[in-house]
Design a protein around this motif. Structure first.
Motif, mmCIF file in Angstrom:
data_model
loop_
_atom_site.group_PDB
_atom_site.id
_atom_site.type_symbol
_atom_site.label_atom_id
_atom_site.label_comp_id
_atom_site.label_asym_id
_atom_site.label_seq_id
_atom_site.Cartn_x
_atom_site.Cartn_y
_atom_site.Cartn_z
ATOM 1 N N PRO A 18 0.801 -1.234 0.000
ATOM 2 C CA PRO A 18 0.000 0.000 0.000
ATOM 3 C C PRO A 18 0.829 1.277 0.000
ATOM 4 C CG PRO A 18 -0.927 -1.592 1.532
ATOM 5 C CD PRO A 18 0.388 -2.141 1.094
ATOM 6 N N LEU A 19 2.055 1.202 0.498
ATOM 7 C CA LEU A 19 2.909 2.386 0.484
ATOM 8 C C LEU A 19 3.226 2.806 -0.944
ATOM 9 C CD1 LEU A 19 5.206 1.230 3.376
ATOM 10 C CD2 LEU A 19 3.782 3.280 3.430
ATOM 11 N N HIS A 20 3.287 1.849 -1.848
ATOM 12 C CA HIS A 20 3.451 2.173 -3.266
ATOM 13 C C HIS A 20 2.111 2.511 -3.908
ATOM 14 C CE1 HIS A 20 4.482 1.898 -7.523
ATOM 15 N NE2 HIS A 20 3.396 1.149 -7.633
ATOM 16 N N SER A 21 1.129 1.643 -3.739
ATOM 17 C CA SER A 21 -0.108 1.751 -4.518
ATOM 18 C C SER A 21 -0.993 2.922 -4.124
ATOM 19 C CB SER A 21 -0.909 0.442 -4.423
ATOM 20 O OG SER A 21 -1.216 0.134 -3.088
ATOM 21 N N SER A 22 -0.725 3.549 -2.984
ATOM 22 C CA SER A 22 -1.516 4.716 -2.580
ATOM 23 C C SER A 22 -1.450 5.832 -3.619
ATOM 24 C CB SER A 22 -1.035 5.245 -1.224
ATOM 25 O OG SER A 22 0.322 5.633 -1.276
ATOM 26 N N VAL A 23 -0.367 5.880 -4.395
ATOM 27 C CA VAL A 23 -0.226 6.951 -5.383
ATOM 28 C C VAL A 23 -1.266 6.847 -6.495
ATOM 29 C CG1 VAL A 23 2.242 7.179 -4.917
ATOM 30 C CG2 VAL A 23 1.476 5.718 -6.806
ATOM 31 N N TYR A 24 -1.812 5.660 -6.731
ATOM 32 C CA TYR A 24 -2.760 5.488 -7.823
ATOM 33 C C TYR A 24 -4.146 6.027 -7.485
ATOM 34 C CZ TYR A 24 0.906 2.422 -9.547
ATOM 35 O OH TYR A 24 2.118 1.916 -9.970
ATOM 36 N N PHE A 25 -4.386 6.318 -6.228
ATOM 37 C CA PHE A 25 -5.689 6.843 -5.809
ATOM 38 C C PHE A 25 -5.598 8.290 -5.331
ATOM 39 C CE2 PHE A 25 -5.705 2.277 -5.318
ATOM 40 C CZ PHE A 25 -6.927 1.891 -5.859
ATOM 41 N N ALA A 26 -4.421 8.883 -5.422
ATOM 42 C CA ALA A 26 -4.188 10.224 -4.886
ATOM 43 C C ALA A 26 -4.147 11.258 -6.014
ATOM 44 C CB ALA A 26 -2.875 10.250 -4.101
ATOM 45 N N LEU A 197 -14.569 -0.053 -11.924
ATOM 46 C CA LEU A 197 -13.236 0.547 -11.909
ATOM 47 C C LEU A 197 -12.275 -0.249 -12.785
ATOM 48 C CD1 LEU A 197 -11.431 2.774 -10.695
ATOM 49 C CD2 LEU A 197 -10.813 1.149 -8.896
ATOM 50 N N PHE A 198 -12.342 -1.562 -12.709
ATOM 51 C CA PHE A 198 -11.491 -2.392 -13.548
ATOM 52 C C PHE A 198 -11.755 -2.118 -15.026
ATOM 53 C CE2 PHE A 198 -10.545 -6.037 -10.360
ATOM 54 C CZ PHE A 198 -9.272 -5.561 -10.146
ATOM 55 N N MET A 199 -13.027 -2.053 -15.410
ATOM 56 C CA MET A 199 -13.349 -1.837 -16.815
ATOM 57 C C MET A 199 -12.894 -0.458 -17.279
ATOM 58 S SD MET A 199 -17.013 -3.724 -17.533
ATOM 59 C CE MET A 199 -17.847 -3.329 -15.992
ATOM 60 N N ARG A 200 -13.116 0.543 -16.454
ATOM 61 C CA ARG A 200 -12.740 1.908 -16.844
ATOM 62 C C ARG A 200 -11.233 2.067 -16.957
ATOM 63 N NH1 ARG A 200 -11.428 6.178 -13.717
ATOM 64 N NH2 ARG A 200 -12.298 5.256 -11.831
ATOM 65 N N ALA A 278 -6.672 6.931 1.916
ATOM 66 C CA ALA A 278 -5.858 6.651 0.737
ATOM 67 C C ALA A 278 -6.541 5.717 -0.251
ATOM 68 C CB ALA A 278 -4.513 6.059 1.166
ATOM 69 N N PHE A 279 -7.415 4.845 0.252
ATOM 70 C CA PHE A 279 -8.072 3.854 -0.601
ATOM 71 C C PHE A 279 -9.591 3.959 -0.412
ATOM 72 C CE2 PHE A 279 -3.924 2.264 0.742
ATOM 73 C CZ PHE A 279 -3.314 2.111 -0.492
ATOM 74 N N PRO A 280 -10.252 4.862 -1.143
ATOM 75 C CA PRO A 280 -11.691 5.077 -0.973
ATOM 76 C C PRO A 280 -12.496 3.792 -1.138
ATOM 77 C CG PRO A 280 -10.716 6.775 -2.355
ATOM 78 C CD PRO A 280 -9.661 5.729 -2.166
ATOM 79 N N ALA A 281 -13.373 3.535 -0.171
ATOM 80 C CA ALA A 281 -14.162 2.294 -0.182
ATOM 81 C C ALA A 281 -15.017 2.157 -1.426
ATOM 82 C CB ALA A 281 -15.036 2.239 1.079
ATOM 83 N N VAL A 282 -15.387 3.279 -2.033
ATOM 84 C CA VAL A 282 -16.251 3.241 -3.211
ATOM 85 C C VAL A 282 -15.603 2.493 -4.371
ATOM 86 C CG1 VAL A 282 -15.397 5.430 -4.171
ATOM 87 C CG2 VAL A 282 -17.734 4.666 -4.691
ATOM 88 N N HIS A 283 -14.286 2.366 -4.346
ATOM 89 C CA HIS A 283 -13.578 1.702 -5.444
ATOM 90 C C HIS A 283 -13.422 0.198 -5.239
ATOM 91 C CE1 HIS A 283 -12.803 5.472 -7.309
ATOM 92 N NE2 HIS A 283 -11.888 5.879 -6.439
ATOM 93 N N PHE A 284 -13.910 -0.352 -4.135
ATOM 94 C CA PHE A 284 -13.662 -1.746 -3.835
ATOM 95 C C PHE A 284 -14.972 -2.496 -3.602
ATOM 96 C CE2 PHE A 284 -9.846 0.542 -2.909
ATOM 97 C CZ PHE A 284 -8.837 -0.270 -3.361
ATOM 98 N N GLY A 285 -14.994 -3.776 -4.028
ATOM 99 C CA GLY A 285 -16.178 -4.605 -3.881
ATOM 100 C C GLY A 285 -16.578 -5.203 -5.206
#
Length: 287
Positions: A18-26, A197-200, A278-285
């Motif tokens: 997550p220390l790396h991947s946080s940049v993709y949601f910021a 999110l995956f499709m977009r 850092a990781f909005p819940a709306v993007h997961f599920g």
């Protein structure tokens, strides 16, 4: 060990990544890269992650990223390299990571002795990463290590993430999963980014997503509701176990005690990142 029992290395990876991947949601990295003239969204992401490879074409990006629609990649690569250079992208990427981590973690964490310790441990782990058949890891490994501890940790997290990721793609290929099938199967767990999110972000249409889901049903990996079957769960487990084996070297090199300490430190930082949004819940599920 059950198929889903995480290895020590996987536990550490889950804490560090997550220390790396946080940049993709910021917003900060995207702002930095858009300032170079890159289009926000897919072009920013593709150029940022591909930049260590140099001025590569769309085929190389599709091959190394695995789960992106090639036509989607072609719309942005190599066009990105007519706007700016990989070198400029890498500099902007690091500035964006710096701003992101400073905002989400705060100055006390950034300047802490724990941050320095975690960076040293993570960099030590990367000393044993393997270069063979790991193009994204190898490209990033050629980059200089930043001096500031929080950026050194981000760099090490990037190396460890791409090292595991390259191995994971080999495991997916062995499992006979196409890029989009791997996404659909991952989404079916309910713990992954949403299908929307995956499709977009990967450039797949709803029709292509449905076709891949039907193919997984035909293989007995998903049921009619789109949930994992026993066979689907087993295949995912086997894939993760193989990924663990291919990613064992960094953590074997670090040793049990130091791996546990890195897991503890990075896990604490990642918890702070999540609490800061850092990781909005709306993007997961599964939605």
């Amino acid at each position: 060990m059950t198929l889903f029992e995480a290895s020590t290395g996987r536990h550490c990876h889950n804490a560090v990544s997550p220390l790396h991947s946080s940049v993709y949601f910021a917003p900060e990295p995207e702002d930095e890269l858009a300032a170079l003239g890159l289009e926000r969204g897919a072009m920013v992401y593709l150029a940022s992650r591909a930049a260590p490879l140099g001025t590569v074409d769309a085929g190389t990006v599709t091959a190394t990223f695995y789960n992106f629609n090639h036509q989607h990649v072609q719309r942005h690569i190599p066009a990105a390299w007519t706007v700016t250079t990989p070198e400029a992208v890498l500099t902007a990427r690091l500035r964006g990571a710096d701003r992101t981590l400073r905002r989400l973690l705060g100055p006390e964490v950034i300047m802490s002795t724990q941050m320095t310790e975690a960076a040293e441990l993570a960099l030590h782990a990367t000393e044993a990463c393997r270069w063979e058949a790991r193009p994204l890891y190898a490209a990033n490994a050629d980059l200089p290590v930043p001096e500031e501890p929080h950026l050194a940790l981000w760099h090490a997290a990037t190396l460890l993430r791409e090292h595991r990721g390259d191995g994971h793609l080999a495991a997916l290929a062995i499992a006979g999963l196409s890029g989009i099938e791997a996404l659909v199967l991952h989404n079916a767990t309910g713990r992954a980014p949403t299908s929307a999110l995956f499709m977009r972000t990967r450039g797949w249409s709803a029709q292509q997503w449905d076709t891949a889901r039907d193919q997984l049903r035909e293989r007995g990996l998903l049921d009619e509701a789109g949930d994992l079957t026993q066979a689907g769960t087993a295949l995912r487990g086997e894939t993760e176990v193989l990924t663990d084996r291919l990613d064992a070297a960094p953590y074997d090199h670090l040793g049990p005690a130091a791996t546990a300490r890195l897991t503890e430190l990075a896990g604490g930082f990642s918890k702070t990142l999540r609490a800061a949004g850092a990781f909005p819940a709306v993007h997961f599920g599964k939605g």
